[in-house]
Design a protein around this motif. Structure first.
Motif: not given
Length: 297
Positions: A235-263
């Protein structure tokens, strides 16, 4: 040691408080960018944010239109409310979209809106739809997954007499293009829903926000898979992450956390209004940049 699969990135455009042509513009642009592999709509009949009397398009009708205007993107509804449509009708709708798209549908489904969510619940009363309790909704989802898969794959009519679904002479034609059937994604976080995920899903999706909660739910899914003898890695793990146009660093951080967690199936939620060339911006500022941060040269 087996290397983890690389993440697959996609976008989500909620079809509410926005013009059809704006969504079409974003999807057409994304369709030209190979690193964006999938695109999604949601399934609400009335707005759940912003002007309560604003625009909200019907997800499957819109998905079929977008399927006809794209060539490469995998596409789906994240996730279809099983409370809105009889499952046999939904199977027919989904098969039609798979044909229109040339076999690009990822079939997303879930229990439906929470009973305690008044903004979402009003759409049931407004459309004359019953709103059953959670136990019945989860039981109905499990039966729906069984019925839909059978309608997509069986070559003879069949009867189905379940607790919640009754069919006589059920048969699906045309079949989906994909064989044996489109991938089945189930969304949700409740323990009862995760048991349905363990039995039926190819992908499991959870809304992002609290990565700790997502990790705990993923571990619970592992346990439920083990209880029925299914490999959790199936079962592939999928996650929805909201995108911040003003703060892409925060979105990149959330992407990194999700990938590290196996998503490995990352859905980037785009808020309207969409900036010009937003799909290219997502690619350059989020997807490519995240890859460099995780795998620097």
């Amino acid at each position: 040691m087996t290397q983890p699969l690389p993440p697959r990135f996609g976008i989500m455009t909620a079809p509410s408080q926005v013009d059809y042509h704006d969504i079409l513009r974003v999807w057409r642009e994304a369709d030209t960018i190979p690193v964006i592999e999938h695109a999604w709509l949601f399934d609400h009949l009335m707005p759940i944010g912003g002007d309560p009397n604003g625009v909200a398009y019907e997800g499957w009708t819109l998905l079929s239109a977008l399927a006809a205007h794209t060539r490469r993107l995998r596409l789906g509804v994240l996730v279809t409310s099983n409370r809105f449509r009889p499952p046999a009708m939904l199977a027919k709708t989904a098969a039609t979209v798979d044909v229109v798209s040339g076999g690009r549908l990822d079939f997303g489904i879930g229990v439906g809106s929470r009973p305690g969510h008044p903004v979402a619940r009003r759409e049931y009363e407004a459309h004359g739809l019953p709103f059953h309790d959670t136990a019945q909704a989860v039981g109905s989802l499990a039966e729906a997954c069984t019925v839909i898969r059978r309608l997509w794959t069986e070559v003879e009519p069949f009867d189905f007499h379940g607790t919640h679904i009754q069919l006589t002479g059920a048969f699906g034609n045309p079949k989906p293009v994909q064989r044996p059937h489109p991938p089945l994604l189930i969304g949700g976080r409740a323990a009862s829903t995760l048991r349905v995920v363990a039995e039926h899903a190819d992908l499991w999706n959870i809304p992002g926000g609290d990565i700790g909660d997502a990790v705990e739910r993923s571990a619970l899914l592992d346990r439920y898979c083990a209880e029925i003898g299914r490999d959790p890695a199936a079962i592939t793990r999928s996650i929805v992450l909201p995108v911040s146009y003003r703060d892409p660093d925060a979105t990149r951080g959330a992407i990194g956390e999700a990938i590290d967690a196996g998503f490995r199936h990352i859905v980037l939620g785009l808020a309207a209004p969409y900036p010009d060339h937003v799909a290219r911006w997502v690619t350059d500022e989020l997807i490519t940049a995240s890859a460099k941060e995780h795998h620097p040269a």
